[in-house]
Scaffold this motif. Sequence first.
Motif, PDB file in Angstrom:
ATOM      1  N   HIS A  53       7.254   4.904  -0.495  1.00 13.63           N
ATOM      2  CA  HIS A  53       6.424   4.327  -1.565  1.00 13.63           C
ATOM      3  C   HIS A  53       5.232   5.239  -1.844  1.00 13.63           C
ATOM      4  N   LEU A  54       5.360   6.019  -2.883  1.00 13.95           N
ATOM      5  CA  LEU A  54       4.372   7.032  -3.262  1.00 13.95           C
ATOM      6  C   LEU A  54       3.539   6.543  -4.437  1.00 13.95           C
ATOM      7  N   SER A  55       2.255   6.898  -4.448  1.00 15.17           N
ATOM      8  CA  SER A  55       1.423   6.553  -5.597  1.00 15.17           C
ATOM      9  C   SER A  55       1.594   7.605  -6.688  1.00 15.17           C
ATOM     10  N   PRO A  91      19.861  -8.825   6.140  1.00 21.46           N
ATOM     11  CA  PRO A  91      19.644  -8.654   7.584  1.00 21.46           C
ATOM     12  C   PRO A  91      20.473  -7.522   8.185  1.00 21.46           C
ATOM     13  N   HIS A  92      21.701  -7.315   7.686  1.00 14.62           N
ATOM     14  CA  HIS A  92      22.560  -6.264   8.222  1.00 14.62           C
ATOM     15  C   HIS A  92      22.268  -4.898   7.580  1.00 14.62           C
ATOM     16  N   ALA A  93      21.470  -4.888   6.512  1.00 18.78           N
ATOM     17  CA  ALA A  93      21.149  -3.625   5.822  1.00 18.78           C
ATOM     18  C   ALA A  93      19.784  -3.760   5.160  1.00 18.78           C
ATOM     19  N   PRO A  94      18.725  -3.837   5.983  1.00 21.21           N
ATOM     20  CA  PRO A  94      17.399  -4.124   5.434  1.00 21.21           C
ATOM     21  C   PRO A  94      16.740  -2.916   4.764  1.00 21.21           C
ATOM     22  N   TRP A  95      15.900  -3.216   3.798  1.00 21.94           N
ATOM     23  CA  TRP A  95      15.017  -2.213   3.208  1.00 21.94           C
ATOM     24  C   TRP A  95      13.659  -2.259   3.920  1.00 21.94           C
ATOM     25  N   TYR A  96      13.074  -1.077   4.086  1.00 21.89           N
ATOM     26  CA  TYR A  96      11.700  -0.948   4.565  1.00 21.89           C
ATOM     27  C   TYR A  96      10.905  -0.181   3.512  1.00 21.89           C
ATOM     28  N   VAL A  97       9.756  -0.710   3.145  1.00 19.98           N
ATOM     29  CA  VAL A  97       8.870  -0.026   2.196  1.00 19.98           C
ATOM     30  C   VAL A  97       7.826   0.735   3.007  1.00 19.98           C
ATOM     31  N   ILE A  98       7.917   2.068   2.957  1.00 17.80           N
ATOM     32  CA  ILE A  98       7.089   2.930   3.798  1.00 17.80           C
ATOM     33  C   ILE A  98       5.999   3.612   2.959  1.00 17.80           C
ATOM     34  N   PRO A  99       4.720   3.381   3.266  1.00 14.64           N
ATOM     35  CA  PRO A  99       3.664   4.100   2.545  1.00 14.64           C
ATOM     36  C   PRO A  99       3.859   5.605   2.696  1.00 14.64           C
ATOM     37  N   ALA A 100       3.893   6.335   1.587  1.00 13.16           N
ATOM     38  CA  ALA A 100       4.307   7.746   1.644  1.00 13.16           C
ATOM     39  C   ALA A 100       3.228   8.737   1.234  1.00 13.16           C
ATOM     40  N   ASP A 101       2.031   8.267   0.915  1.00 10.28           N
ATOM     41  CA  ASP A 101       0.981   9.219   0.520  1.00 10.28           C
ATOM     42  C   ASP A 101       0.571  10.112   1.689  1.00 10.28           C
ATOM     43  N   SER A 150       0.838  -1.200   0.000  1.00  7.65           N
ATOM     44  CA  SER A 150       0.000   0.000   0.000  1.00  7.65           C
ATOM     45  C   SER A 150       0.872   1.249   0.000  1.00  7.65           C
ATOM     46  N   THR A 151       0.377   2.304  -0.630  1.00  9.77           N
ATOM     47  CA  THR A 151       1.078   3.584  -0.583  1.00  9.77           C
ATOM     48  C   THR A 151       0.457   4.524   0.443  1.00  9.77           C
ATOM     49  N   ASN A 152      -0.625   4.094   1.069  1.00  5.76           N
ATOM     50  CA  ASN A 152      -1.340   4.987   1.990  1.00  5.76           C
ATOM     51  C   ASN A 152      -1.606   4.293   3.323  1.00  5.76           C
ATOM     52  N   GLU A 153      -1.209   4.939   4.399  1.00  4.14           N
ATOM     53  CA  GLU A 153      -1.410   4.405   5.751  1.00  4.14           C
ATOM     54  C   GLU A 153      -1.577   5.579   6.701  1.00  4.14           C
ATOM     55  N   ASN A 154      -2.652   5.558   7.490  1.00  4.89           N
ATOM     56  CA  ASN A 154      -2.847   6.645   8.465  1.00  4.89           C
ATOM     57  C   ASN A 154      -2.718   6.161   9.902  1.00  4.89           C
ATOM     58  N   LEU A 155      -2.435   4.860  10.078  1.00  6.78           N
ATOM     59  CA  LEU A 155      -2.249   4.263  11.414  1.00  6.78           C
ATOM     60  C   LEU A 155      -3.474   4.439  12.304  1.00  6.78           C
ATOM     61  N   ASN A 156      -4.607   4.684  11.658  1.00  9.29           N
ATOM     62  CA  ASN A 156      -5.871   4.864  12.388  1.00  9.29           C
ATOM     63  C   ASN A 156      -5.756   5.976  13.427  1.00  9.29           C
ATOM     64  N   ALA A 157      -5.099   7.064  13.003  1.00 15.95           N
ATOM     65  CA  ALA A 157      -4.850   8.178  13.933  1.00 15.95           C
ATOM     66  C   ALA A 157      -5.118   9.508  13.231  1.00 15.95           C
ATOM     67  N   THR A 158      -5.510  10.496  14.004  1.00 11.48           N
ATOM     68  CA  THR A 158      -5.696  11.839  13.472  1.00 11.48           C
ATOM     69  C   THR A 158      -4.345  12.502  13.249  1.00 11.48           C
ATOM     70  N   ASP A 159      -4.348  13.592  12.482  1.00 12.24           N
ATOM     71  CA  ASP A 159      -3.101  14.332  12.276  1.00 12.24           C
ATOM     72  C   ASP A 159      -2.519  14.805  13.608  1.00 12.24           C
TER      73      ASP A 159
END
Length: 294
Positions: A185-187, A236-246, A21-30
Motif C-alpha cells: 500500500h503505497l501513497s 481464511p484459506h487465502a487472506p490478503w494483507y495490506v502492507i504499508p509500503a512507503d 496507513s501507507t507508512n510504518e516504521n515499527l518504531n525502529a531505526t533502519d
Amino acid sequence: MNSIDKNQFIVADTIKLSNFSTNENLNATDKALKKNLRQLRKALGEFQNTLYAHGKYSVLICLQGMDTAGKDSLIREVFKDFNVRGVEVHSFKVPTSLELKHDYLWRHYLALPAKGKFGVFNRTHYENVLVTRVHPEYILGEHIPGIHKVADINQEFWDKRFEQINNFEKHLAENGTIIFKFFLHLSKEEQKLRLLRRLELKEKNWKFSPGDLKERKLWDTYQHCYEEAINNTSKPHAPWYVIPADNKKAARVLVASILLEALKKYKDVTEPELADKIKANLEAYKTQLENETE
C-alpha cells in the motif's frame, strides 16, 4: 522495535484502503530493521529446507501493488537466505499470443510451486481484475464467447471473475498450497518521489517508462479496483494483507514476520524420520565409509 500483530494488516472484513496507513516504521531505526530482517529470513530459509524434506505443502506468495511499490526489492531481500532451488519467482507481464489462446488462469497454473517449494508471483492472477478492469479493452484480446465489445463487460463479468479466482485459490489450498497475498500500500506522494528518483539517477533510468505517468493519472481508479478485488477475495484459506509500503525496510520486515508466524503454525511440517532398518545400521555405514581404501 514494536511487536508485530498480523491482525492489524489482515483483511478479515470489508475494508476501505483509505483507512489504512501507507507508512510504518515499527518504531525502529533502519539498522534495527535490517538486523531483524536478517533473523527472519534465516528462519524462513530453515523452514523452507524442512518444507522441502517434508514434501506435502507448497507456499504461494502473491505480491501486488502500484508501480514503484517495492515488489522487486522485497523479493530480493526477504528470500535472500533461501536455497535457490527452494524458491521460484514469476513475474507476469502482458500475455503472449500463446497465453491468450488459453483461459486467463492457465499461465498461472503452469507457474505454481511444486510441493516443498515457495513460489512468488510478482504481479499475479489479480492483474486480470485490476489492469484489465482499468483498461477493459484488453479483455477483447482474450476472445471470450459473448464478449464482442467493451460494453459487454459489465459488473456481472467482474463478479464472475472474483468467483473464479476464489475457486482457483480454494482448490490450491485444499490440495496443500499455503497462500499469502500482500498488497503493498503505497501513497501517491511516495510514488512521485520514487518516479523522480528513476529519472534523476542514471542507473535507475532503465526502470522508467512514459507509460508510468499515464497509469499514475488513473491512480484513483486503480485504488477502487484494488479495494474491490481485495474485499471480494480475502478468505481464511487465502487472506490478503495490506502492507504499508512507503518505508521499504519496514514493509520487508512486516511481510517476513507475517510469513514466519503463519508458517510456524504448521506443526506437521517436520523432517521425515529414517526407516528403522537404516537407523539401526548407521554405525555400520559409518564404519564402511571410514574403512574405504580408495
